[in-house]
Design an enzyme around this catalytic site. Structure first.
Site, PDB file in Angstrom:
ATOM      1  N   PRO A   2       0.901  -1.263  -0.150  1.00  0.00           N
ATOM      2  CG  PRO A   2      -0.483  -1.544   1.911  1.00  0.00           C
ATOM      3  CD  PRO A   2       0.661  -2.096   1.281  1.00  0.00           C
ATOM      4  CD  GLU A   3       3.398   2.386  -4.135  1.00  0.00           C
ATOM      5  OE1 GLU A   3       3.868   3.725  -4.644  1.00  0.00           O
ATOM      6  OE2 GLU A   3       3.892   1.724  -4.830  1.00  0.00           O
ATOM      7  CE  LYS A  58       5.230   4.462   1.424  1.00  0.00           C
ATOM      8  NZ  LYS A  58       6.194   3.324   1.085  1.00  0.00           N
ATOM      9  CG  HIS A  97      -2.596 -14.414   7.577  1.00  0.00           C
ATOM     10  ND1 HIS A  97      -1.542 -15.287   8.141  1.00  0.00           N
ATOM     11  CD2 HIS A  97      -3.031 -15.349   6.502  1.00  0.00           C
ATOM     12  CE1 HIS A  97      -1.254 -16.109   7.299  1.00  0.00           C
ATOM     13  NE2 HIS A  97      -1.939 -16.102   6.316  1.00  0.00           N
ATOM     14  NE  ARG A 156      19.073  15.085  -0.524  1.00  0.00           N
ATOM     15  CZ  ARG A 156      19.273  14.303   0.616  1.00  0.00           C
ATOM     16  NH1 ARG A 156      19.503  13.033   0.932  1.00  0.00           N
ATOM     17  NH2 ARG A 156      19.404  15.108   1.751  1.00  0.00           N
ATOM     18  NE  ARG A 265      11.299  -2.541  -3.534  1.00  0.00           N
ATOM     19  CZ  ARG A 265      10.172  -1.718  -2.684  1.00  0.00           C
ATOM     20  NH1 ARG A 265      10.589  -0.890  -1.543  1.00  0.00           N
ATOM     21  NH2 ARG A 265       9.134  -1.723  -2.974  1.00  0.00           N
TER      22      ARG A 265
END
Ligand SMILES: [Zn+2]
Length: 303
Positions: A2-3, A58, A97, A156, A265
């Site tokens: 979930p974002e 989040k 769960h 950055r 990722r």
């Protein structure tokens, strides 16, 4: 995982069906998903009402009000990889769960927290602890102004993909929406935020806003376990243009979408629309244990 759009959908659902309700009883079936001891956790929540529900990135926060002048406590919910928050009749059979249940006053409905992978966490915080937690996060990706966004990119040198997912820089994005925003802005995932041209940086800001707004309108993306509080999946999956589309044609130019591992990722991108800049984030790999790169994948560290 979930974002922001998925958490926002859960938040809206909770506002509809949980706001103002009193929590009479808390059952912790698996102590691993809460902070502290189950008895103490339950005692801090029981008897309190949900006075407000909000979100930063989040992180979901339910403000719980006690009787009279009792200090408020804050139930912080992080969904982790596979966390689900639902509100359903207490009589409905429990799914495997399901780790925490909070029965609402009246005894008909309850909030359930279910989490297969158990990376999610529920914790009860004081106002001070909550403020510290929220301060450790960057601005919410939906609320951030263009100016703040551009300032945060300055200097950055890591991969912009990692920068977008760094919750201390910008709170809310994960793998799915970072890939989609970079594709929309036509920026290579290994580009360095500090070296992205001002027009491209503004394009990225607008892409993040558009992708998040569209995904919220469609109740998020259900890749694996994500559902809303009534158990329905999100509808943004069909709108994805590069995420998990390795080997398929780019919807813009028909080049083949590729996959690359950055800081462990997967990143999905179009090598034609998202040209690799001359200078990219420092390569500290390839690490053998970073993700599971396929034969054609390259591995890069965050830099
Ligand atoms: Zn393309």
């Amino acid at each position: 995982m979930p974002e922001l759009p998925e958490v926002e959908t859960v938040l809206r659902g909770l506002r509809r069906s949980g706001l103002g309700r009193r929590i009479d009883e808390v059952h912790v079936e698996h102590a691993g998903v809460i902070a502290g001891k189950p008895v103490a956790f339950a005692a801090r929540i029981e008897g309190r009402s949900i006075a407000d529900i909000r979100r930063k990135g989040k992180v979901l926060v339910a403000e719980l009000a006690g009787k009279g002048t009792a200090e408020r406590v804050y139930l912080v919910m992080r969904l982790g990889m596979t966390g689900q928050v639902t509100v359903q009749p207490c009589a409905e059979p429990l799914e495997p769960h399901t780790h925490v249940r909070m029965r609402f006053a009246g005894g008909e409905k309850e909030l359930r927290f279910r989490d297969v992978r158990r990376f999610g966490r529920l914790r009860c915080l004081t106002r001070k602890e909550l403020d510290e937690l929220l301060l450790s996060l960057g601005p919410d990706a939906c609320q951030v102004t263009e100016r703040e966004f551009l300032l945060a990119m300055r200097g950055r040198r890591g991969a912009v993909k990692s920068w977008l997912m760094n919750q201390q820089m910008l709170a809310g994005l994960g793998n799915i929406y970072a890939d989609e925003a970079l594709f929309r802005a036509r920026i290579h995932p290994l580009a360095q935020p500090g070296r992205i041209s001002p027009p491209a940086a503004r394009r990225l800001y607008r892409a993040v806003q558009t992708v998040l707004k569209n995904a919220i309108e469609l109740q998020g993306t259900s890749f694996r376990d994500y559902i809303d509080i009534e158990g329905r999946p999100g509808n943004y999956l069909q709108k994805l243009r590069v995420y998990q589309k390795t080997g398929t044609p780019c919807p813009r130019c028909r080049s083949t979408i590729r996959r690359m591992v950055i800081a462990g990722r997967s990143s999905h991108f179009c090598p034609h629309c998202q040209r690799r800049p001359r200078q990219v984030a420092a390569m500290r790999g390839p690490k053998k244990d970073a993700g599971k790169p396929g034969k054609s994948s390259q591995t890069f560290a965050a830099g």
